[in-house]
Design a protein around this motif. Sequence first.
Motif, PDB file in Angstrom:
ATOM      1  N   VAL A 163     -16.133  11.003 -31.524  1.00 15.02           N
ATOM      2  CA  VAL A 163     -14.687  11.212 -31.431  1.00 15.02           C
ATOM      3  C   VAL A 163     -14.106  11.042 -32.824  1.00 15.02           C
ATOM      4  O   VAL A 163     -14.465  10.106 -33.548  1.00 15.02           O
ATOM      5  CB  VAL A 163     -14.040  10.196 -30.460  1.00 15.02           C
ATOM      6  CG1 VAL A 163     -12.538  10.430 -30.376  1.00 15.02           C
ATOM      7  CG2 VAL A 163     -14.683  10.293 -29.090  1.00 15.02           C
ATOM      8  N   SER A 164     -13.202  11.919 -33.199  1.00 10.30           N
ATOM      9  CA  SER A 164     -12.664  11.862 -34.557  1.00 10.30           C
ATOM     10  C   SER A 164     -11.880  10.571 -34.779  1.00 10.30           C
ATOM     11  O   SER A 164     -11.211  10.083 -33.865  1.00 10.30           O
ATOM     12  CB  SER A 164     -11.756  13.065 -34.815  1.00 10.30           C
ATOM     13  OG  SER A 164     -10.532  12.919 -34.119  1.00 10.30           O
ATOM     14  N   PRO A 165     -11.954  10.012 -35.993  1.00 12.37           N
ATOM     15  CA  PRO A 165     -11.197   8.798 -36.312  1.00 12.37           C
ATOM     16  C   PRO A 165      -9.704   8.960 -36.059  1.00 12.37           C
ATOM     17  O   PRO A 165      -9.032   8.014 -35.653  1.00 12.37           O
ATOM     18  CB  PRO A 165     -11.497   8.579 -37.799  1.00 12.37           C
ATOM     19  CG  PRO A 165     -12.811   9.251 -38.020  1.00 12.37           C
ATOM     20  CD  PRO A 165     -12.802  10.440 -37.116  1.00 12.37           C
ATOM     21  N   THR A 166      -9.184  10.167 -36.279  1.00 12.10           N
ATOM     22  CA  THR A 166      -7.751  10.410 -36.074  1.00 12.10           C
ATOM     23  C   THR A 166      -7.367  10.198 -34.615  1.00 12.10           C
ATOM     24  O   THR A 166      -6.334   9.588 -34.316  1.00 12.10           O
ATOM     25  CB  THR A 166      -7.386  11.844 -36.508  1.00 12.10           C
ATOM     26  OG1 THR A 166      -7.734  12.023 -37.877  1.00 12.10           O
ATOM     27  CG2 THR A 166      -5.892  12.092 -36.318  1.00 12.10           C
ATOM     28  N   LYS A 167      -8.194  10.686 -33.674  1.00 15.16           N
ATOM     29  CA  LYS A 167      -7.907  10.511 -32.247  1.00 15.16           C
ATOM     30  C   LYS A 167      -7.958   9.036 -31.859  1.00 15.16           C
ATOM     31  O   LYS A 167      -7.155   8.560 -31.055  1.00 15.16           O
ATOM     32  CB  LYS A 167      -8.902  11.303 -31.404  1.00 15.16           C
ATOM     33  CG  LYS A 167      -8.647  12.797 -31.393  1.00 15.16           C
ATOM     34  CD  LYS A 167      -9.573  13.492 -30.398  1.00 15.16           C
ATOM     35  CE  LYS A 167      -9.269  14.972 -30.306  1.00 15.16           C
ATOM     36  NZ  LYS A 167     -10.162  15.666 -29.323  1.00 15.16           N
ATOM     37  N   ILE A 168      -8.920   8.331 -32.420  1.00 17.14           N
ATOM     38  CA  ILE A 168      -9.049   6.903 -32.114  1.00 17.14           C
ATOM     39  C   ILE A 168      -7.827   6.141 -32.615  1.00 17.14           C
ATOM     40  O   ILE A 168      -7.243   5.324 -31.893  1.00 17.14           O
ATOM     41  CB  ILE A 168     -10.335   6.331 -32.736  1.00 17.14           C
ATOM     42  CG1 ILE A 168     -11.562   6.942 -32.059  1.00 17.14           C
ATOM     43  CG2 ILE A 168     -10.361   4.805 -32.616  1.00 17.14           C
ATOM     44  CD1 ILE A 168     -12.875   6.548 -32.691  1.00 17.14           C
ATOM     45  N   SER A 291     -10.394  -2.056 -35.835  1.00 18.44           N
ATOM     46  CA  SER A 291     -11.847  -2.106 -36.037  1.00 18.44           C
ATOM     47  C   SER A 291     -12.546  -2.778 -34.854  1.00 18.44           C
ATOM     48  O   SER A 291     -13.640  -2.380 -34.459  1.00 18.44           O
ATOM     49  CB  SER A 291     -12.184  -2.840 -37.337  1.00 18.44           C
ATOM     50  OG  SER A 291     -11.700  -4.175 -37.299  1.00 18.44           O
ATOM     51  N   GLU A 292     -11.896  -3.791 -34.273  1.00 22.44           N
ATOM     52  CA  GLU A 292     -12.471  -4.474 -33.114  1.00 22.44           C
ATOM     53  C   GLU A 292     -12.416  -3.599 -31.863  1.00 22.44           C
ATOM     54  O   GLU A 292     -13.295  -3.675 -31.005  1.00 22.44           O
ATOM     55  CB  GLU A 292     -11.718  -5.779 -32.860  1.00 22.44           C
ATOM     56  CG  GLU A 292     -11.925  -6.839 -33.930  1.00 22.44           C
ATOM     57  CD  GLU A 292     -11.003  -8.034 -33.746  1.00 22.44           C
ATOM     58  OE1 GLU A 292     -11.423  -9.152 -34.111  1.00 22.44           O
ATOM     59  OE2 GLU A 292      -9.868  -7.859 -33.254  1.00 22.44           O
ATOM     60  N   ILE A 297     -12.383   2.212 -27.573  1.00 22.22           N
ATOM     61  CA  ILE A 297     -11.534   3.411 -27.536  1.00 22.22           C
ATOM     62  C   ILE A 297     -12.399   4.666 -27.531  1.00 22.22           C
ATOM     63  O   ILE A 297     -12.144   5.610 -26.773  1.00 22.22           O
ATOM     64  CB  ILE A 297     -10.568   3.427 -28.737  1.00 22.22           C
ATOM     65  CG1 ILE A 297      -9.589   2.257 -28.660  1.00 22.22           C
ATOM     66  CG2 ILE A 297      -9.796   4.750 -28.785  1.00 22.22           C
ATOM     67  CD1 ILE A 297      -8.702   2.104 -29.875  1.00 22.22           C
ATOM     68  N   GLU A 298     -13.435   4.671 -28.356  1.00 25.12           N
ATOM     69  CA  GLU A 298     -14.319   5.834 -28.417  1.00 25.12           C
ATOM     70  C   GLU A 298     -14.970   6.096 -27.065  1.00 25.12           C
ATOM     71  O   GLU A 298     -15.022   7.243 -26.587  1.00 25.12           O
ATOM     72  CB  GLU A 298     -15.388   5.614 -29.483  1.00 25.12           C
ATOM     73  CG  GLU A 298     -16.272   6.828 -29.717  1.00 25.12           C
ATOM     74  CD  GLU A 298     -17.217   6.644 -30.894  1.00 25.12           C
ATOM     75  OE1 GLU A 298     -17.755   7.653 -31.367  1.00 25.12           O
ATOM     76  OE2 GLU A 298     -17.409   5.489 -31.326  1.00 25.12           O
ATOM     77  N   LYS A 299     -15.459   5.039 -26.406  1.00 20.96           N
ATOM     78  CA  LYS A 299     -16.076   5.196 -25.083  1.00 20.96           C
ATOM     79  C   LYS A 299     -15.072   5.748 -24.080  1.00 20.96           C
ATOM     80  O   LYS A 299     -15.388   6.630 -23.276  1.00 20.96           O
ATOM     81  CB  LYS A 299     -16.611   3.848 -24.590  1.00 20.96           C
ATOM     82  CG  LYS A 299     -17.839   3.356 -25.323  1.00 20.96           C
ATOM     83  CD  LYS A 299     -18.254   1.974 -24.824  1.00 20.96           C
ATOM     84  CE  LYS A 299     -19.435   1.427 -25.615  1.00 20.96           C
ATOM     85  NZ  LYS A 299     -19.797   0.057 -25.197  1.00 20.96           N
ATOM     86  N   LYS A 300     -13.849   5.226 -24.124  1.00 25.16           N
ATOM     87  CA  LYS A 300     -12.828   5.667 -23.178  1.00 25.16           C
ATOM     88  C   LYS A 300     -12.483   7.128 -23.387  1.00 25.16           C
ATOM     89  O   LYS A 300     -12.348   7.898 -22.425  1.00 25.16           O
ATOM     90  CB  LYS A 300     -11.580   4.799 -23.318  1.00 25.16           C
ATOM     91  CG  LYS A 300     -10.511   5.102 -22.288  1.00 25.16           C
ATOM     92  CD  LYS A 300      -9.500   3.991 -22.212  1.00 25.16           C
ATOM     93  CE  LYS A 300      -8.570   4.184 -21.023  1.00 25.16           C
ATOM     94  NZ  LYS A 300      -7.660   3.039 -20.841  1.00 25.16           N
ATOM     95  N   LEU A 301     -12.325   7.541 -24.643  1.00 24.45           N
ATOM     96  CA  LEU A 301     -11.972   8.930 -24.932  1.00 24.45           C
ATOM     97  C   LEU A 301     -13.105   9.875 -24.535  1.00 24.45           C
ATOM     98  O   LEU A 301     -12.857  10.987 -24.053  1.00 24.45           O
ATOM     99  CB  LEU A 301     -11.636   9.089 -26.410  1.00 24.45           C
ATOM    100  CG  LEU A 301     -10.333   8.400 -26.859  1.00 24.45           C
ATOM    101  CD1 LEU A 301     -10.123   8.587 -28.355  1.00 24.45           C
ATOM    102  CD2 LEU A 301      -9.133   8.923 -26.087  1.00 24.45           C
TER     103      LEU A 301
END
Length: 326
Positions: A163-168, A291-292, A297-301
């Motif tokens: 997932v792109s850092p921007t989306k996160i 960072s934590e 967030i990545e898993k959820k997206l």
Amino acid sequence: MRSLIRPFAIALLALAGLPILRAASAAEPQIVDGIAAIVNGEVITYSQVRALSAPREKLLRSQFTGNELENKLLELRQLALKDLIDRRLVIQAFKKESYQIPDHFVDQRMQEIMRESFGGDRNTFIKTLEAQNYTLGEFKEKEMERMIVAAMRSHNVKTNSIVSPTKIEDYYRKHHEEFTTKEQIKLRMIMISGQKDTASAPAQKALAEEVLGRLACGAEFDRTAQVYSEDSTRDNGGDWGWIERNTLAAPLEKFAFNMPVGRISNIIEYAGNYYILKVEDKRGGTTRSLSEARSDIEKKLLQVEAQGIQERWIASLRAKAYIKTF
């Protein structure tokens, strides 16, 4: 499957879209079985719908009554039917592609179920199936269908692994509250009423000041509350336990959540009464950094993306299918 093996006359009634009835009494016929839907020529019966919705129906019947219960049951059965239709479409897609699941995979799954749920006791497993009106072959077929559905969903629902850092960062900014724990305090309170009658109001305030003086001189808060407090927590030494914001009246909350741990407040006059507060502990109110939270967030997206792909895939199967509900 057993539910589809019917005498010829009953099958004709079902194909006509008519429910199959059994008379509980002359005046109260009850639906035993019938066709709930046809999916590309394959039948889903009322009994299959009820079998899927039964566990949830039991809970609803304990929570609701009357028209509200009927509406909840209707909604639940519609969702169960939709789920069964979707499953049937997935299994049909599996067969159309001529995929196969080796028998030994299913046998391994059956062994796992017996080992995990029945301690490896085959007889107990079979008796349990019989009590639920299943044969071993029927249960095996259902497990095969579950494996097919899971395999097809996995095969057709492929997502990007990154997932792109921007989306996160965007998600973190818009859902900041998800990463902030609720602020709580462990509170004790002494309340002295100032509204007993007009003549005693000055005396009640003087009593509150006396109580505060005792506390300032080292009196234990809980014992003092048991003697002087007039609210419902008196017998518990004024103990409110752990509370969150919006539990107390706004003026009291403002004082309580801004007090240091261990501090005893001055007299707070509110709504004609006098309050003395003590905060014994605090917790929560902290926010995880980006960072934590990044991994969660990545898993959820990724899950959201997978769900969207799955819904579009199922919708494409529906669009090409003949589906009739009754």
